[in-house]
Design a protein around this motif. Structure first.
Motif, PDB file in Angstrom:
ATOM      1  N   GLU A  93      11.795   5.719 -14.972  1.00 13.33           N
ATOM      2  CA  GLU A  93      10.789   6.173 -14.019  1.00 13.33           C
ATOM      3  C   GLU A  93      10.279   7.568 -14.375  1.00 13.33           C
ATOM      4  O   GLU A  93      11.026   8.401 -14.904  1.00 13.33           O
ATOM      5  CB  GLU A  93      11.386   6.269 -12.606  1.00 13.33           C
ATOM      6  N   ALA A  94       9.025   7.813 -14.033  1.00  8.16           N
ATOM      7  CA  ALA A  94       8.501   9.172 -14.092  1.00  8.16           C
ATOM      8  C   ALA A  94       9.151   9.991 -12.973  1.00  8.16           C
ATOM      9  O   ALA A  94       9.450   9.476 -11.896  1.00  8.16           O
ATOM     10  CB  ALA A  94       6.987   9.161 -13.934  1.00  8.16           C
ATOM     11  N   TYR A  95       9.380  11.252 -13.258  1.00  4.86           N
ATOM     12  CA  TYR A  95       9.979  12.141 -12.262  1.00  4.86           C
ATOM     13  C   TYR A  95       8.954  12.480 -11.180  1.00  4.86           C
ATOM     14  O   TYR A  95       7.789  12.755 -11.469  1.00  4.86           O
ATOM     15  CB  TYR A  95      10.454  13.423 -12.944  1.00  4.86           C
ATOM     16  N   VAL A  96       9.395  12.431  -9.930  1.00  7.11           N
ATOM     17  CA  VAL A  96       8.525  12.773  -8.804  1.00  7.11           C
ATOM     18  C   VAL A  96       9.000  14.109  -8.232  1.00  7.11           C
ATOM     19  O   VAL A  96      10.130  14.202  -7.739  1.00  7.11           O
ATOM     20  CB  VAL A  96       8.559  11.689  -7.708  1.00  7.11           C
ATOM     21  N   GLY A 124       0.793  -1.221   0.000  1.00  9.51           N
ATOM     22  CA  GLY A 124       0.000   0.000   0.000  1.00  9.51           C
ATOM     23  C   GLY A 124       0.822   1.264   0.000  1.00  9.51           C
ATOM     24  O   GLY A 124       0.339   2.324   0.395  1.00  9.51           O
ATOM     25  N   VAL A 125       2.087   1.174  -0.449  1.00 10.23           N
ATOM     26  CA  VAL A 125       2.978   2.325  -0.498  1.00 10.23           C
ATOM     27  C   VAL A 125       3.100   2.794  -1.948  1.00 10.23           C
ATOM     28  O   VAL A 125       3.346   1.994  -2.850  1.00 10.23           O
ATOM     29  CB  VAL A 125       4.369   1.964   0.068  1.00 10.23           C
ATOM     30  N   GLU A 126       2.938   4.081  -2.162  1.00 18.91           N
ATOM     31  CA  GLU A 126       3.009   4.627  -3.516  1.00 18.91           C
ATOM     32  C   GLU A 126       4.446   4.648  -4.029  1.00 18.91           C
ATOM     33  O   GLU A 126       5.390   4.946  -3.285  1.00 18.91           O
ATOM     34  CB  GLU A 126       2.443   6.044  -3.543  1.00 18.91           C
ATOM     35  N   VAL A 127       4.622   4.341  -5.328  1.00 16.96           N
ATOM     36  CA  VAL A 127       5.922   4.439  -5.994  1.00 16.96           C
ATOM     37  C   VAL A 127       5.734   5.223  -7.292  1.00 16.96           C
ATOM     38  O   VAL A 127       4.612   5.406  -7.766  1.00 16.96           O
ATOM     39  CB  VAL A 127       6.521   3.049  -6.307  1.00 16.96           C
ATOM     40  N   ALA A 128       6.826   5.681  -7.871  1.00 17.26           N
ATOM     41  CA  ALA A 128       6.754   6.390  -9.144  1.00 17.26           C
ATOM     42  C   ALA A 128       6.374   5.419 -10.256  1.00 17.26           C
ATOM     43  O   ALA A 128       6.808   4.253 -10.247  1.00 17.26           O
ATOM     44  CB  ALA A 128       8.108   7.022  -9.461  1.00 17.26           C
ATOM     45  N   PRO A 129       5.582   5.851 -11.238  1.00 13.65           N
ATOM     46  CA  PRO A 129       5.335   5.008 -12.410  1.00 13.65           C
ATOM     47  C   PRO A 129       6.661   4.619 -13.053  1.00 13.65           C
ATOM     48  O   PRO A 129       7.602   5.425 -13.096  1.00 13.65           O
ATOM     49  CB  PRO A 129       4.513   5.919 -13.329  1.00 13.65           C
ATOM     50  N   TYR A 130       6.756   3.409 -13.578  1.00 15.37           N
ATOM     51  CA  TYR A 130       8.036   2.918 -14.100  1.00 15.37           C
ATOM     52  C   TYR A 130       7.812   1.863 -15.176  1.00 15.37           C
ATOM     53  O   TYR A 130       6.717   1.303 -15.313  1.00 15.37           O
ATOM     54  CB  TYR A 130       8.870   2.308 -12.969  1.00 15.37           C
ATOM     55  N   ALA A 170       7.311   8.027 -22.222  1.00 22.03           N
ATOM     56  CA  ALA A 170       7.490   9.473 -22.172  1.00 22.03           C
ATOM     57  C   ALA A 170       6.212  10.185 -22.612  1.00 22.03           C
ATOM     58  O   ALA A 170       5.830  11.215 -22.042  1.00 22.03           O
ATOM     59  CB  ALA A 170       8.657   9.888 -23.059  1.00 22.03           C
ATOM     60  N   GLY A 171       5.543   9.621 -23.607  1.00 23.07           N
ATOM     61  CA  GLY A 171       4.300  10.221 -24.067  1.00 23.07           C
ATOM     62  C   GLY A 171       3.219  10.188 -23.005  1.00 23.07           C
ATOM     63  O   GLY A 171       2.401  11.111 -22.896  1.00 23.07           O
ATOM     64  N   GLU A 172       3.220   9.146 -22.187  1.00 22.68           N
ATOM     65  CA  GLU A 172       2.207   9.015 -21.150  1.00 22.68           C
ATOM     66  C   GLU A 172       2.518   9.860 -19.923  1.00 22.68           C
ATOM     67  O   GLU A 172       1.610  10.460 -19.320  1.00 22.68           O
ATOM     68  CB  GLU A 172       2.064   7.549 -20.741  1.00 22.68           C
ATOM     69  N   HIS A 173       3.807   9.912 -19.528  1.00 25.80           N
ATOM     70  CA  HIS A 173       4.163  10.540 -18.247  1.00 25.80           C
ATOM     71  C   HIS A 173       4.891  11.875 -18.391  1.00 25.80           C
ATOM     72  O   HIS A 173       5.054  12.583 -17.394  1.00 25.80           O
ATOM     73  CB  HIS A 173       5.018   9.575 -17.420  1.00 25.80           C
TER      74      HIS A 173
END
Length: 420
Positions: A194-197, A126-132, A145-148
Motif C-alpha cells: 500500500e501507499a503510505y497515508v 464511495g469510500v476512499e482507500v490507499a492505493p494498493y 514504488a516508482g508511481e507512489h
C-alpha cells in the motif's frame, strides 16, 4: 439447546460463566492452549458451568478443532456457535454452514478479513482507500514504488493485530524485503503493498444488534500502530468530543461501510480510518469484531456496556438490559486508554497495587512482575501495563492519562538486557 464457543485469547477477559449465567442450555468451549500459556492461565476444568472444556496445542492448525467441533455438535445438539476472535471467524463461519447453524457465514466473513475484497467494497461504497497492489513481485513492487513513492506499507492480505506488517522507507528497504519474500507469496496475492497515508489514525467502535447500530463512537490514536516493537513510551488513544466535527464524519463513514458490506445482524465492529492533513478520510480497514487493546474498557466507560458480552448475548437471543428502551446509546463521558508495551530487560520494580485512588481511573492493570525478564513486544497487545481514564472532555482525559503514565514510570525500573 447448546452453544459451542471457539475461544482464542485469555479466558479472564471473556468470563462466559458470568456473561451467560442465564443461558438455559449447555455451554461447550474449545480453547487455544498457546494463548492460555501466554497469559499464564489454566483451563477451569471441572467448572460446573461448562458441559465440555478442552484446550488444543494445535488450535491454529485447521483440522483438529473442526473435527472435535463436529463431534460435539452431534453429541450435544449444538444450536449456536460463537467465536469472537478475528483469527477464528472464518473457521467458525465454515462450521456454521456445515452444521446449518445461524450466524455469520463464509460470504459475510470474507470482506471483513480479506483486505483486497474490503478495499473493493469500500471503493464501491464511495469510500476512499490507499492505493494498493496485491501482486508483490519484484517488477510490480518497483513499479508501484516508482508511481507512489516511499514510504510504503507491506502486510498480509488477511493479517490482524499488525502482525507481519512492514514499513518500507526507501529503495534499500524494498530490496531487502523483496529478497526475503518467497516468490510464490508475492505472486499469489497473499500480501498487500500500500501507499503510505499521512495523518492520524482514527477508529470507530460499536455494536450492531438485530441489524441496527445501537452504540458507536470514534477515537483517535496518538501513536503509530505499527511501532509497538520500538515504542518505549506510553501510547495514548482518546475518544473524540461530541462537538468535534470529525466525530460525525467518522460515524457516517463507518455506518456507510456497514450498510454496504454483508454485515452480520448481530456483531461488534472496529473500523480504522486515516484523517489526512488535508482533511480527507481514508479507510484503512474494518473488522466485524471488538477492537483490541483496552477498547472494550473504553466503550464500557462511555456506554456502561461490555461490548463483547452484549455481542455474545445478542447472538443467543438473550436480554440486553441497557438496550431495553430501543434507543441508540449516547456516551456518558469521554475516555481514553494508556498502553505501555513490553520492552527487553529485567523488571526490577513495578507498582504492585492499583493506580492512584482517583475516581477517573476506570481500569488499571499490570502484566509483569519483579524478576521477570521481558523480550520486545511480540504483537500489538503485548503490554507491560494499561490504564483507562474518563473525563468530561478529550483534553482532560489526555491530561489525566499522561499524569498517570508519569506516576507509573516513576515507580518502575527495568534493567537493560545483558549482552549475549
Amino acid at each position: 439447546m447448546s452453544v459451542l464457543i471457539l475461544h482464542r485469547g485469555p479466558l479472564e477477559a471473556s468470563p462466559y460463566h458470568e456473561w451467560l449465567a442465564d443461558y438455559e442450555g449447555e455451554v461447550l468451549l474449545l480453547a487455544c492452549q498457546a494463548q492460555l500459556d501466554l497469559f499464564a492461565e489454566r483451563l477451569p476444568l471441572g467448572h460446573p458451568f461448562y458441559a465440555h472444556l478442552e484446550a488444543f496445542a494445535d488450535f491454529d492448525r485447521p483440522g483438529p478443532v473442526e473435527d472435535r467441533a463436529l463431534e460435539l455438535a452431534a453429541r450435544h445438539g449444538v444450536t449456536h456457535l460463537i467465536a469472537v476472535h478475528e483469527l477464528v471467524m472464518d473457521r467458525a463461519a465454515r462450521l456454521r454452514e456445515l452444521l446449518g447453524l445461524p450466524g455469520q457465514g463464509v460470504e459475510s466473513v470474507l470482506p471483513f478479513r480479506d483486505k483486497v475484497v474490503m478495499k473493493e467494497q469500500a471503493i464501491a461504497a464511495g469510500v476512499e482507500v490507499a492505493p494498493y497492489t496485491a501482486k508483490v513481485t519484484t517488477a510490480l513492487a518497483r513499479d508501484f514504488a516508482g508511481e507512489h513513492g516511499f514510504p510504503l506499507v507491506l502486510k498480509p492480505r488477511d493479517g490482524a493485530g499488525s502482525t507481519g506488517l512492514r514499513m518500507i522507507a526507501g529503495e534499500q528497504d524494498l530490496a531487502e524485503v523483496l529478497a526475503e519474500l518467497p516468490a510464490e507469496a508475492g505472486a499469489a496475492g497473499d500480501l498487500l503493498l500500500e501507499a503510505y497515508v499521512p495523518g492520524r489514525m482514527c477508529h470507530v467502535d460499536g455494536l450492531v444488534v438485530d441489524g441496527r447500530v445501537v452504540l458507536a463512537w470514534p477515537s483517535q490514536y496518538q501513536y503509530a500502530l505499527a511501532s509497538f516493537r520500538d515504542d518505549p513510551g506510553g501510547r495514548i488513544d482518546l475518544t473524540l468530543d461530541r462537538d468535534d466535527p470529525l466525530s460525525g464524519r467518522l460515524l457516517e463513514l463507518a455506518e456507510r461501510m456497514l450498510a454496504h458490506l454483508p454485515t452480520p445482524v448481530d456483531t461488534a465492529f472496529h473500523a480504522e480510518v486515516f484523517h489526512t492533513p488535508d482533511g480527507r478520510l481514508v479507510l484503512c480497514e474494518i473488522a466485524c469484531r471488538t477492537g483490541g487493546a483496552q477498547i472494550r474498557q473504553v466503550i464500557r466507560t462511555l456506554f456502561g456496556v461490555d461490548i463483547s458480552e452484549y455481542w455474545v448475548r445478542a447472538q443467543l437471543g438473550l436480554p440486553l438490559p441497557a438496550l431495553a428502551g430501543g434507543t441508540r446509546l449516547e456516551p456518558r463521558s469521554m475516555a481514553g486508554q494508556w498502553l505501555l508495551m513490553k520492552r527487553p530487560g529485567e523488571v526490577r520494580r513495578v507498582p504492585s497495587g492499583p493506580a492512584p485512588e482517583q475516581d477517573w481511573v476506570e481500569h488499571f492493570q499490570v502484566f509483569v512482575r519483579p524478576g521477570q525478564v521481558m523480550r520486545e513486544a511480540e504483537f500489538s497487545s503485548d503490554f507491560l501495563a494499561v490504564a483507562v481514564a474518563s473525563a468530561p472532555t478529550r483534553a482532560l482525559v489526555e491530561e489525566r492519562l499522561r499524569a498517570l503514565g508519569e506516576w507509573f514510570e516513576e515507580r518502575t525500573e527495568i534493567a537493560a538486557p545483558q549482552p549475549v
